[in-house]
Design a protein around this motif. Structure first.
Motif, PDB file in Angstrom:
ATOM      1  N   ASN A  60       0.837  -1.189   0.000  1.00  0.00           N
ATOM      2  CA  ASN A  60       0.000   0.000   0.000  1.00  0.00           C
ATOM      3  C   ASN A  60       0.879   1.248   0.000  1.00  0.00           C
ATOM      4  O   ASN A  60       1.580   1.518   0.972  1.00  0.00           O
ATOM      5  N   ALA A  61       0.830   1.999  -1.090  1.00  0.00           N
ATOM      6  CA  ALA A  61       1.670   3.190  -1.222  1.00  0.00           C
ATOM      7  C   ALA A  61       1.309   4.277  -0.207  1.00  0.00           C
ATOM      8  O   ALA A  61       2.079   5.208   0.005  1.00  0.00           O
ATOM      9  N   TRP A  62       0.149   4.167   0.426  1.00  0.00           N
ATOM     10  CA  TRP A  62      -0.258   5.164   1.427  1.00  0.00           C
ATOM     11  C   TRP A  62       0.233   4.809   2.825  1.00  0.00           C
ATOM     12  O   TRP A  62       0.045   5.574   3.763  1.00  0.00           O
ATOM     13  N   TRP A  63       0.849   3.634   2.995  1.00  0.00           N
ATOM     14  CA  TRP A  63       1.370   3.252   4.307  1.00  0.00           C
ATOM     15  C   TRP A  63       2.441   4.230   4.768  1.00  0.00           C
ATOM     16  O   TRP A  63       3.128   4.857   3.964  1.00  0.00           O
ATOM     17  N   GLN A  64       2.591   4.328   6.080  1.00  0.00           N
ATOM     18  CA  GLN A  64       3.670   5.109   6.678  1.00  0.00           C
ATOM     19  C   GLN A  64       4.977   4.324   6.520  1.00  0.00           C
ATOM     20  O   GLN A  64       4.972   3.129   6.224  1.00  0.00           O
ATOM     21  N   ALA A  65       6.096   4.998   6.759  1.00  0.00           N
ATOM     22  CA  ALA A  65       7.408   4.385   6.551  1.00  0.00           C
ATOM     23  C   ALA A  65       7.582   3.093   7.352  1.00  0.00           C
ATOM     24  O   ALA A  65       8.109   2.104   6.835  1.00  0.00           O
ATOM     25  N   ASP A  66       7.117   3.081   8.614  1.00  0.00           N
ATOM     26  CA  ASP A  66       7.302   1.871   9.429  1.00  0.00           C
ATOM     27  C   ASP A  66       6.459   0.716   8.910  1.00  0.00           C
ATOM     28  O   ASP A  66       6.869  -0.448   8.974  1.00  0.00           O
ATOM     29  N   GLU A  67       5.284   1.021   8.364  1.00  0.00           N
ATOM     30  CA  GLU A  67       4.430  -0.031   7.801  1.00  0.00           C
ATOM     31  C   GLU A  67       5.057  -0.599   6.525  1.00  0.00           C
ATOM     32  O   GLU A  67       5.072  -1.822   6.321  1.00  0.00           O
ATOM     33  N   LEU A  68       5.588   0.285   5.683  1.00  0.00           N
ATOM     34  CA  LEU A  68       6.266  -0.178   4.474  1.00  0.00           C
ATOM     35  C   LEU A  68       7.478  -1.038   4.833  1.00  0.00           C
ATOM     36  O   LEU A  68       7.694  -2.094   4.241  1.00  0.00           O
ATOM     37  N   ALA A  69       8.252  -0.571   5.812  1.00  0.00           N
ATOM     38  CA  ALA A  69       9.437  -1.332   6.232  1.00  0.00           C
ATOM     39  C   ALA A  69       9.043  -2.719   6.723  1.00  0.00           C
ATOM     40  O   ALA A  69       9.696  -3.717   6.395  1.00  0.00           O
ATOM     41  N   TYR A  70       7.964  -2.813   7.482  1.00  0.00           N
ATOM     42  CA  TYR A  70       7.477  -4.104   7.976  1.00  0.00           C
ATOM     43  C   TYR A  70       7.099  -5.011   6.802  1.00  0.00           C
ATOM     44  O   TYR A  70       7.485  -6.186   6.756  1.00  0.00           O
ATOM     45  N   GLY A  71       6.335  -4.474   5.849  1.00  0.00           N
ATOM     46  CA  GLY A  71       5.911  -5.252   4.693  1.00  0.00           C
ATOM     47  C   GLY A  71       7.086  -5.758   3.870  1.00  0.00           C
ATOM     48  O   GLY A  71       7.099  -6.905   3.421  1.00  0.00           O
ATOM     49  N   ILE A  72       8.075  -4.901   3.684  1.00  0.00           N
ATOM     50  CA  ILE A  72       9.259  -5.279   2.914  1.00  0.00           C
ATOM     51  C   ILE A  72      10.055  -6.353   3.659  1.00  0.00           C
ATOM     52  O   ILE A  72      10.423  -7.381   3.099  1.00  0.00           O
ATOM     53  N   ARG A  73      10.287  -6.114   4.932  1.00  0.00           N
ATOM     54  CA  ARG A  73      11.102  -7.028   5.741  1.00  0.00           C
ATOM     55  C   ARG A  73      10.478  -8.417   5.839  1.00  0.00           C
ATOM     56  O   ARG A  73      11.157  -9.424   5.742  1.00  0.00           O
ATOM     57  N   HIS A  74       9.169  -8.489   6.007  1.00  0.00           N
ATOM     58  CA  HIS A  74       8.516  -9.776   6.275  1.00  0.00           C
ATOM     59  C   HIS A  74       8.002 -10.480   5.018  1.00  0.00           C
ATOM     60  O   HIS A  74       7.466 -11.583   5.126  1.00  0.00           O
ATOM     61  N   SER A  75       8.181  -9.878   3.850  1.00  0.00           N
ATOM     62  CA  SER A  75       7.708 -10.525   2.624  1.00  0.00           C
ATOM     63  C   SER A  75       8.840 -11.188   1.841  1.00  0.00           C
ATOM     64  O   SER A  75       8.590 -11.855   0.855  1.00  0.00           O
ATOM     65  N   GLY A  76      10.066 -10.982   2.284  1.00  0.00           N
ATOM     66  CA  GLY A  76      11.191 -11.549   1.546  1.00  0.00           C
ATOM     67  C   GLY A  76      11.475 -10.813   0.246  1.00  0.00           C
ATOM     68  O   GLY A  76      12.119 -11.334  -0.652  1.00  0.00           O
ATOM     69  N   THR A  77      11.012  -9.574   0.167  1.00  0.00           N
ATOM     70  CA  THR A  77      11.179  -8.768  -1.038  1.00  0.00           C
ATOM     71  C   THR A  77      12.646  -8.475  -1.299  1.00  0.00           C
ATOM     72  O   THR A  77      13.391  -8.100  -0.402  1.00  0.00           O
ATOM     73  N   ARG A  78      13.025  -8.659  -2.557  1.00  0.00           N
ATOM     74  CA  ARG A  78      14.411  -8.397  -2.975  1.00  0.00           C
ATOM     75  C   ARG A  78      14.577  -6.983  -3.512  1.00  0.00           C
ATOM     76  O   ARG A  78      15.649  -6.406  -3.455  1.00  0.00           O
ATOM     77  N   LEU A  79      13.494  -6.441  -4.075  1.00  0.00           N
ATOM     78  CA  LEU A  79      13.528  -5.131  -4.715  1.00  0.00           C
ATOM     79  C   LEU A  79      12.187  -4.455  -4.515  1.00  0.00           C
ATOM     80  O   LEU A  79      11.162  -5.138  -4.479  1.00  0.00           O
ATOM     81  N   VAL A  80      12.190  -3.132  -4.394  1.00  0.00           N
ATOM     82  CA  VAL A  80      10.944  -2.375  -4.261  1.00  0.00           C
ATOM     83  C   VAL A  80      10.868  -1.368  -5.399  1.00  0.00           C
ATOM     84  O   VAL A  80      11.823  -0.626  -5.638  1.00  0.00           O
ATOM     85  N   ILE A  81       9.748  -1.376  -6.103  1.00  0.00           N
ATOM     86  CA  ILE A  81       9.465  -0.355  -7.116  1.00  0.00           C
ATOM     87  C   ILE A  81       8.529   0.647  -6.457  1.00  0.00           C
ATOM     88  O   ILE A  81       7.451   0.275  -5.987  1.00  0.00           O
ATOM     89  N   ALA A  82       8.953   1.918  -6.398  1.00  0.00           N
ATOM     90  CA  ALA A  82       8.149   2.940  -5.733  1.00  0.00           C
ATOM     91  C   ALA A  82       8.155   4.205  -6.575  1.00  0.00           C
ATOM     92  O   ALA A  82       9.071   4.427  -7.370  1.00  0.00           O
ATOM     93  N   ASP A  83       7.131   5.037  -6.405  1.00  0.00           N
ATOM     94  CA  ASP A  83       7.131   6.325  -7.074  1.00  0.00           C
ATOM     95  C   ASP A  83       7.752   7.368  -6.142  1.00  0.00           C
ATOM     96  O   ASP A  83       8.085   7.068  -4.995  1.00  0.00           O
ATOM     97  N   GLU A  84       7.909   8.592  -6.636  1.00  0.00           N
ATOM     98  CA  GLU A  84       8.612   9.619  -5.858  1.00  0.00           C
ATOM     99  C   GLU A  84       7.925   9.955  -4.544  1.00  0.00           C
ATOM    100  O   GLU A  84       8.585  10.254  -3.571  1.00  0.00           O
TER     101      GLU A  84
END
Length: 97
Positions: free
Chosen positions: A72-96
């Motif tokens: 969810n691009a509307w998540w706060q930084a800590d929520e995004l960090a949690y999602g990235i850390r716990h999903s095993g994501t290797r790369l994140v595509i994000a807009d500015e």
């Protein structure tokens, strides 16, 4: 394909046909594969607003056999960090934003 010339993605004044969207996806996939060596099974997160590029990135990543992790691009930084850390994501595509 059968519907390649049909309007598929619309954003403001932009109009992409299905074929154009798929070609954008292949271009994104090729760039990401060259830059990051993405391979089948790699998890890649997409955290952008609802732009046509979201769809193209999704198509391109599936073409490479990657697992798309929509965040969810509307998540706060800590929520995004949690999602990235716990999903095993290797790369994140994000807009500015």
């Amino acid at each position: 394909g059968m519907h390649g010339d049909k309007e598929f993605a619309v954003y403001r004044d932009e109009r992409w046909t299905l074929g154009e969207t798929y070609r954008h996806g292949l271009a994104i996939a090729g760039s990401l594969q060259r830059a990051y060596g993405l391979a089948k099974g790699d998890r890649v997160a997409i955290a952008t607003r609802n732009y046509p590029e979201w769809i193209a990135a999704f198509m391109g990543l599936l073409h490479l056999g990657c697992v798309v992790v929509p965040l969810n691009a509307w998540w706060q930084a800590d929520e995004l960090a949690y999602g990235i850390r716990h999903s095993g994501t290797r790369l994140v595509i994000a807009d500015e934003e």
